[in-house]
Design an enzyme around this catalytic site. Structure first.
Site, PDB file in Angstrom:
ATOM      1  N   ARG A   1      47.247  40.978  47.850  1.00 31.39           N
ATOM      2  CA  ARG A   1      47.619  41.088  46.430  1.00 31.39           C
ATOM      3  C   ARG A   1      49.127  41.368  46.330  1.00 31.39           C
ATOM      4  O   ARG A   1      49.551  42.511  46.250  1.00 31.39           O
ATOM      5  CB  ARG A   1      46.817  42.212  45.768  1.00 31.39           C
ATOM      6  CG  ARG A   1      45.332  42.019  45.888  1.00 31.39           C
ATOM      7  CD  ARG A   1      44.547  43.112  45.173  1.00 31.39           C
ATOM      8  NE  ARG A   1      43.185  43.091  45.640  1.00 31.39           N
ATOM      9  CZ  ARG A   1      42.284  42.162  45.296  1.00 31.39           C
ATOM     10  NH1 ARG A   1      42.613  41.215  44.452  1.00 31.39           N
ATOM     11  NH2 ARG A   1      41.058  42.196  45.788  1.00 31.39           N
TER      12      ARG A   1
ATOM     13  N   CYS B   1      39.520  40.399  42.292  1.00 33.53           N
ATOM     14  CA  CYS B   1      40.420  39.355  41.801  1.00 33.53           C
ATOM     15  C   CYS B   1      40.036  38.925  40.385  1.00 33.53           C
ATOM     16  O   CYS B   1      40.908  38.652  39.553  1.00 33.53           O
ATOM     17  CB  CYS B   1      40.383  38.149  42.724  1.00 33.53           C
ATOM     18  SG  CYS B   1      40.937  38.490  44.412  1.00 33.53           S
TER      19      CYS B   1
END
Length: 216
Positions: free
Chosen positions: A130, A53
């Site tokens: 995601r 991330c």
């Protein structure tokens, strides 16, 4: 602090209004209506202070100006608090020298994540996968892409996709695989036998009546 959101009973669908939201962010409360009149890339990540991330947020931040040049804003989201988001942003600036200039939704209630189908039970019941959503200036969902927890996204692809969508809207055309600005575009195929008969003589670069390109 709670998050108020208009939820839908199923996954969001392309070419329909994106689910509305009213959520706390690192830049104050944000609603979908705040982005009316401009493009929006809304994207979720599993958690703050995680390696993959972090690479994605650095990449989004580095391309933020490129998105803005297209009349497009960025809005992140994870199921973390604003305090966690702020601490993570400060860590990225300190350790990697990159400043996060766009808001991040604090979605502890998971209401926004659920409305957008960001929670995938096969991956996690408590973290958003995601997921990336491209919303047009009219608030219509135009594209959505899901990635697994283990693999980061290509931010360049989302810049390219926004450009492609804008080109299709402006010129009434489609774009081929890997299209970049300056490449030839695809002319919509004929809808009738008469149009198909005439197509080859219309001045396009045609491989056959249904497959024709042109330069813009």
């Amino acid at each position: 602090m709670t998050t108020d959101v208009q939820t839908t009973p199923s996954m969001p669908r392309l070419n329909e209004p994106a689910p509305a939201f009213d959520a706390p962010t690192t830049h104050g409360r944000k609603t979908l209506e705040d982005y009316r009149g401009q493009w929006l890339v809304l994207f979720s990540h599993p958690a703050d202070f995680t390696p993959v991330c972090t690479t994605e947020f650095i990449a989004f931040a580095k391309r933020h100006a490129d998105f803005q040049a297209l009349g497009c804003e960025l809005l992140g989201l994870s199921i973390d608090s604003n305090f966690s988001h702020i601490a993570w942003e400060r860590n990225i600036k300190e350790k990697f020298g990159v400043e996060i200039g766009f808001p991040i939704i604090a979605d502890l209630s998971m209401q926004v994540a659920k409305a957008y189908g960001m929670i995938q039970p096969g991956a996690s019941d408590t973290s958003a996968v995601r997921a990336t959503f491209i919303i047009d200036p009219n608030g219509v969902l135009r594209a959505m892409v899901y990635y697994p927890m283990s693999n980061g996204r290509s931010i360049d692809e989302f810049v390219r996709l926004v450009k492609a969508l804008q080109t299709s809207d402006e010129h009434g055309v489609a774009t081929p695989e890997g299209w970049q600005p300056g490449d030839k575009v695809i002319v919509p195929p004929p809808a009738t036998a008469e149009q198909a008969e005439a197509r080859m003589a219309e001045g396009y670069e045609c491989s056959d009546w249904y497959f024709c390109k042109k330069a813009l």
